[in-house]
Motif scaffolding. Structure first.
Motif, PDB file in Angstrom:
ATOM      1  N   GLY A 151      -6.683   3.709   1.256  1.00  0.00           N
ATOM      2  CA  GLY A 151      -6.457   4.481   0.035  1.00  0.00           C
ATOM      3  C   GLY A 151      -5.034   4.967  -0.079  1.00  0.00           C
ATOM      4  N   THR A 152      -4.429   5.333   1.060  1.00  0.00           N
ATOM      5  CA  THR A 152      -3.041   5.779   1.056  1.00  0.00           C
ATOM      6  C   THR A 152      -2.118   4.670   0.577  1.00  0.00           C
ATOM      7  OG1 THR A 152      -3.374   7.399   2.833  1.00  0.00           O
ATOM      8  CG2 THR A 152      -1.133   6.594   2.498  1.00  0.00           C
ATOM      9  N   LEU A 153      -2.299   3.472   1.141  1.00  0.00           N
ATOM     10  CA  LEU A 153      -1.471   2.344   0.721  1.00  0.00           C
ATOM     11  C   LEU A 153      -1.669   2.038  -0.765  1.00  0.00           C
ATOM     12  CD1 LEU A 153       0.391  -0.069   1.075  1.00  0.00           C
ATOM     13  CD2 LEU A 153      -1.553  -1.380   1.941  1.00  0.00           C
ATOM     14  N   ALA A 154      -2.906   2.011  -1.206  1.00  0.00           N
ATOM     15  CA  ALA A 154      -3.185   1.692  -2.604  1.00  0.00           C
ATOM     16  C   ALA A 154      -2.506   2.687  -3.540  1.00  0.00           C
ATOM     17  CB  ALA A 154      -4.698   1.674  -2.853  1.00  0.00           C
ATOM     18  N   TYR A 155      -2.620   3.967  -3.209  1.00  0.00           N
ATOM     19  CA  TYR A 155      -2.059   5.017  -4.062  1.00  0.00           C
ATOM     20  C   TYR A 155      -0.532   4.999  -4.046  1.00  0.00           C
ATOM     21  CZ  TYR A 155      -1.737   9.604  -6.306  1.00  0.00           C
ATOM     22  OH  TYR A 155      -1.461  10.640  -7.172  1.00  0.00           O
ATOM     23  N   VAL A 156       0.045   4.916  -2.849  1.00  0.00           N
ATOM     24  CA  VAL A 156       1.505   4.932  -2.713  1.00  0.00           C
ATOM     25  C   VAL A 156       2.115   3.704  -3.379  1.00  0.00           C
ATOM     26  CG1 VAL A 156       3.409   4.733  -1.056  1.00  0.00           C
ATOM     27  CG2 VAL A 156       1.563   6.369  -0.649  1.00  0.00           C
ATOM     28  N   SER A 157       1.584   2.527  -3.085  1.00  0.00           N
ATOM     29  CA  SER A 157       2.131   1.295  -3.653  1.00  0.00           C
ATOM     30  C   SER A 157       1.948   1.253  -5.165  1.00  0.00           C
ATOM     31  CB  SER A 157       1.477   0.069  -3.010  1.00  0.00           C
ATOM     32  OG  SER A 157       1.989  -1.122  -3.583  1.00  0.00           O
ATOM     33  N   PHE A 158       0.786   1.707  -5.630  1.00  0.00           N
ATOM     34  CA  PHE A 158       0.556   1.731  -7.075  1.00  0.00           C
ATOM     35  C   PHE A 158       1.584   2.622  -7.773  1.00  0.00           C
ATOM     36  CE2 PHE A 158      -1.080   3.475 -10.981  1.00  0.00           C
ATOM     37  CZ  PHE A 158      -1.573   2.358 -11.635  1.00  0.00           C
ATOM     38  N   CYS A 159       1.777   3.822  -7.242  1.00  0.00           N
ATOM     39  CA  CYS A 159       2.713   4.766  -7.880  1.00  0.00           C
ATOM     40  C   CYS A 159       4.152   4.253  -7.835  1.00  0.00           C
ATOM     41  CB  CYS A 159       2.634   6.130  -7.202  1.00  0.00           C
ATOM     42  SG  CYS A 159       1.101   7.020  -7.546  1.00  0.00           S
ATOM     43  N   LEU A 160       4.527   3.612  -6.743  1.00  0.00           N
ATOM     44  CA  LEU A 160       5.898   3.111  -6.616  1.00  0.00           C
ATOM     45  C   LEU A 160       6.150   1.885  -7.486  1.00  0.00           C
ATOM     46  CD1 LEU A 160       6.552   3.459  -2.773  1.00  0.00           C
ATOM     47  CD2 LEU A 160       7.590   4.823  -4.599  1.00  0.00           C
ATOM     48  N   ASN A 161       5.118   1.067  -7.704  1.00  0.00           N
ATOM     49  CA  ASN A 161       5.321  -0.217  -8.380  1.00  0.00           C
ATOM     50  C   ASN A 161       4.702  -0.331  -9.773  1.00  0.00           C
ATOM     51  OD1 ASN A 161       6.620  -1.909  -6.119  1.00  0.00           O
ATOM     52  ND2 ASN A 161       4.833  -1.032  -5.092  1.00  0.00           N
ATOM     53  N   LEU A 162       3.693   0.516 -10.064  1.00  0.00           N
ATOM     54  CA  LEU A 162       2.996   0.494 -11.359  1.00  0.00           C
ATOM     55  C   LEU A 162       2.652  -0.943 -11.786  1.00  0.00           C
ATOM     56  CD1 LEU A 162       5.118   3.184 -13.263  1.00  0.00           C
ATOM     57  CD2 LEU A 162       3.016   3.511 -11.945  1.00  0.00           C
ATOM     58  N   PRO A 163       1.933  -1.671 -10.949  1.00  0.00           N
ATOM     59  CA  PRO A 163       1.681  -3.095 -11.210  1.00  0.00           C
ATOM     60  C   PRO A 163       0.863  -3.371 -12.464  1.00  0.00           C
ATOM     61  CG  PRO A 163       0.299  -2.298  -9.417  1.00  0.00           C
ATOM     62  CD  PRO A 163       1.280  -1.209  -9.707  1.00  0.00           C
ATOM     63  N   HIS A 164       0.069  -2.389 -12.917  1.00  0.00           N
ATOM     64  CA  HIS A 164      -0.745  -2.593 -14.123  1.00  0.00           C
ATOM     65  C   HIS A 164       0.120  -2.725 -15.374  1.00  0.00           C
ATOM     66  CE1 HIS A 164       0.279   1.558 -14.394  1.00  0.00           C
ATOM     67  NE2 HIS A 164      -0.522   1.823 -15.400  1.00  0.00           N
ATOM     68  N   ARG A 165       1.386  -2.343 -15.260  1.00  0.00           N
ATOM     69  CA  ARG A 165       2.307  -2.417 -16.401  1.00  0.00           C
ATOM     70  C   ARG A 165       2.883  -3.825 -16.588  1.00  0.00           C
ATOM     71  NH1 ARG A 165       2.042   1.237 -20.381  1.00  0.00           N
ATOM     72  NH2 ARG A 165       1.102   3.107 -19.467  1.00  0.00           N
ATOM     73  N   PHE A 166       2.652  -4.704 -15.642  1.00  0.00           N
ATOM     74  CA  PHE A 166       3.276  -6.025 -15.693  1.00  0.00           C
ATOM     75  C   PHE A 166       2.268  -7.143 -15.945  1.00  0.00           C
ATOM     76  CE2 PHE A 166       5.883  -3.220 -13.086  1.00  0.00           C
ATOM     77  CZ  PHE A 166       7.114  -3.339 -13.729  1.00  0.00           C
ATOM     78  N   THR A 167       1.111  -6.776 -16.472  1.00  0.00           N
ATOM     79  CA  THR A 167       0.096  -7.775 -16.810  1.00  0.00           C
ATOM     80  C   THR A 167      -0.748  -7.279 -17.975  1.00  0.00           C
ATOM     81  OG1 THR A 167      -1.815  -9.012 -15.987  1.00  0.00           O
ATOM     82  CG2 THR A 167      -1.518  -6.801 -15.107  1.00  0.00           C
ATOM     83  N   ASP A 168      -1.241  -8.203 -18.770  1.00  0.00           N
ATOM     84  CA  ASP A 168      -2.156  -7.872 -19.859  1.00  0.00           C
ATOM     85  C   ASP A 168      -3.603  -7.911 -19.386  1.00  0.00           C
ATOM     86  OD1 ASP A 168      -0.091  -7.595 -21.732  1.00  0.00           O
ATOM     87  OD2 ASP A 168      -0.077  -9.748 -22.149  1.00  0.00           O
ATOM     88  N   SER A 169      -3.782  -8.429 -18.192  1.00  0.00           N
ATOM     89  CA  SER A 169      -5.131  -8.541 -17.630  1.00  0.00           C
ATOM     90  C   SER A 169      -5.622  -7.181 -17.142  1.00  0.00           C
ATOM     91  CB  SER A 169      -5.128  -9.529 -16.462  1.00  0.00           C
ATOM     92  OG  SER A 169      -6.366  -9.505 -15.783  1.00  0.00           O
TER      93      SER A 169
END
Length: 477
Positions: A151-169
């Motif tokens: 969960g730590t990795l998921a949260y930290v990486s998500f916040c740093l990279n915001l990957p949901h912003r780079f796909t329409d999926s």
């Protein structure tokens, strides 16, 4: 070991962070004899003091750091996240940065008194600024996540990279995870779904997490045998040492009985349960093993009124015994009075007469309930301190010890689905039996991780000792 060493600890301003920090402080002090100082605001220090048994042998020091919540557009005496709405929680995050200079003064006072800086500063991952403070006084900072490694990795990486912003999926990859692991927008809390790098949440998290990547290493409230994948992925992603030193809970909580609960309950000092502890234990003692469903969505979470109504109908239809901690639904004051109208007409009276459940207002002693032999399942928001968003994924997909009822606070659920999921989870055989079997196996692994017999030490105790040895070696360099 040199018992003259001193470690300063800085937890985030939330009960779910304060308590694991206190547990780690106790463990470090017990295993090393070092001086351990926990620094926080006045009210949080009072809470921590009240959480320690008066006959405790642990000699933890506490240092009060000046903090004025009203200076940060927060209500008076708002020194932790308890009872704060989401928009005020983020204000507290930003306000917590004002602790930087009080911490620096504390460290300089220690240097003046002891002639050298503390061995290290252990700070919450939400306090990335502590890395620079540590460097400025000639010591090292170690970041501590009170959550698990996955969960730590998921949260930290998500916040740093915001990957949901780079796909329409709706599905997306999170950097640090293998290609086979996909996350879904529906798993995101509303503030994460809206994050774009300019919002207050992601801006704060990015600032703090990027600084934590400059720490000497990370501590994680996890167990190596429980999260081997998460731990490996986290270490590879941050490229720093990670010590899995969990679970940071009272040892008595790992026993499935009702005889050791007195030693657990000190942790809840200052909280007012909806019923006396004895009433919970008396009722649980009357139930069959693994027959009770415990329902709680945490002290800062709730569900919508329609969800609450359907949950109650489905729960009653399942005819399973339960303890339900109820709070006002979304849109109402979480700390206000709970109204009977939010439940089906006559629901509370029928449950009371049948003695099939306890409906508890305000708060319940969760550790005592979950460690009781009668408790068979837990319906929750999947919180594990601050990374609840990603925890249902690991519990379902990686560990196989949970089943998902619904996603999101606004999702639509029907009573018949509630009934089906509860019956499945509580079934002695089938999926429920399989999940309980796996949970029991994980519990045994956790016990082994914190067991010490002669020269034999569990993985979490080895990690604590290795952490201390590594920091001492760093001091001599």
């Amino acid at each position: 070991m040199d018992s003259q060493e001193h470690i300063v600890m800085l937890p985030f301003l939330a009960h779910g962070h304060l308590i694991p920090f206190l547990a780690l402080a106790k463990q470090l002090q017990e295993r090393t004899g070092f001086t351990i100082t926990i620094a926080s605001t006045k009210l949080n220090i009072q809470y921590l003091r009240s959480s320690i048994s008066t006959d405790s042998d642990f000699k933890i020091l506490f240092a009060e750091l000046p903090f004025c919540s009203s200076a940060h557009d927060l209500p008076p005496n708002s020194e932790n996240t308890e009872n704060l709405s989401l928009d005020r929680v983020i204000k507290l995050f930003y306000a917590s940065q004002s602790l930087e200079y009080p911490l620096l003064r504390l460290l300089n006072d220690i240097i003046d008194q002891e002639g050298r800086p503390p061995l290290c500063i252990i700070s919450d991952i939400f306090f990335g600024w502590a890395v620079d403070v540590a460097k400025s006084v000639g010591t090292v900072n170690v970041s501590f996540s009170t959550s698990g490694s996955y969960g730590t990795l998921a949260y930290v990486s998500f916040c740093l990279n915001l990957p949901h912003r780079f796909t329409d999926s709706d599905e997306f990859l999170v950097p640090g995870f293998p290609e086979s692991v996909r996350f879904h927008r529906s798993q995101l809390h509303q503030y994460l779904r809206a994050a774009d790098g300019t919002d207050v949440w992601s801006k704060f998290m990015q600032q703090q997490f990027s600084r934590c990547l400059e720490s000497y290493g990370w501590l994680c409230n996890s167990v190596e045998e429980i999260e081997p994948l998460g731990l490996d992925l986290l270490m590879k992603y941050i490229r720093l040492p990670v010590w899995a030193i969990g679970p940071l809970i009272p040892p008595a909580a790992l026993k499935s009985s009702s005889s050791s609960h007195a030693s657990i309950s000190r942790q809840h000092a200052g909280k007012k349960p909806g019923l006396p502890l004895e009433k919970f234990l008396e009722w649980l003692d009357l139930q069959s093993p693994d027959s009770v469903l415990y329902i709680s969505f945490g002290s800062q979470n709730t569900i919508g009124a329609p969800q609450m109504m359907q949950l109650a109908i489905g729960l009653e239809g399942s005819r399973k015994s339960f303890i339900w901690v109820v709070r006002p639904p979304l849109g109402f004051d979480l700390n206000g009075e709970f109204r009977a109208e939010w439940l089906p007409e006559g629901f509370e009276e029928r449950i009371k007469q049948s003695r099939r459940g306890l409906i508890v207002r305000n708060w319940a002693p969760q550790l005592e309930i979950l460690s009781h032999k009668s408790t068979g399942a837990f319906l929750s928001h999947c919180g594990w301190n601050s990374v609840a968003t990603f925890n249902s994924k690991i519990l379902m997909e990686e560990m196989g010890v949970s089943v998902e009822l619904t996603r999101g606070i606004q999702s639509v659920i029907e009573a018949k689905e509630v009934k089906r999921v509860i019956e499945s989870a509580m079934d002695e055989h089938g999926k429920g039996g399989d999940m309980r079997k796996k949970a029991a196996e994980f519990k045994e692994l956790i016990k082994l991780a914190v067991r010490e017999e002669g020269e034999e030490k569990g993985s979490s105790l080895k990690a604590v000792d290795d952490f201390v040895g590594t920091i001492l070696y760093k001091r001599k360099e």
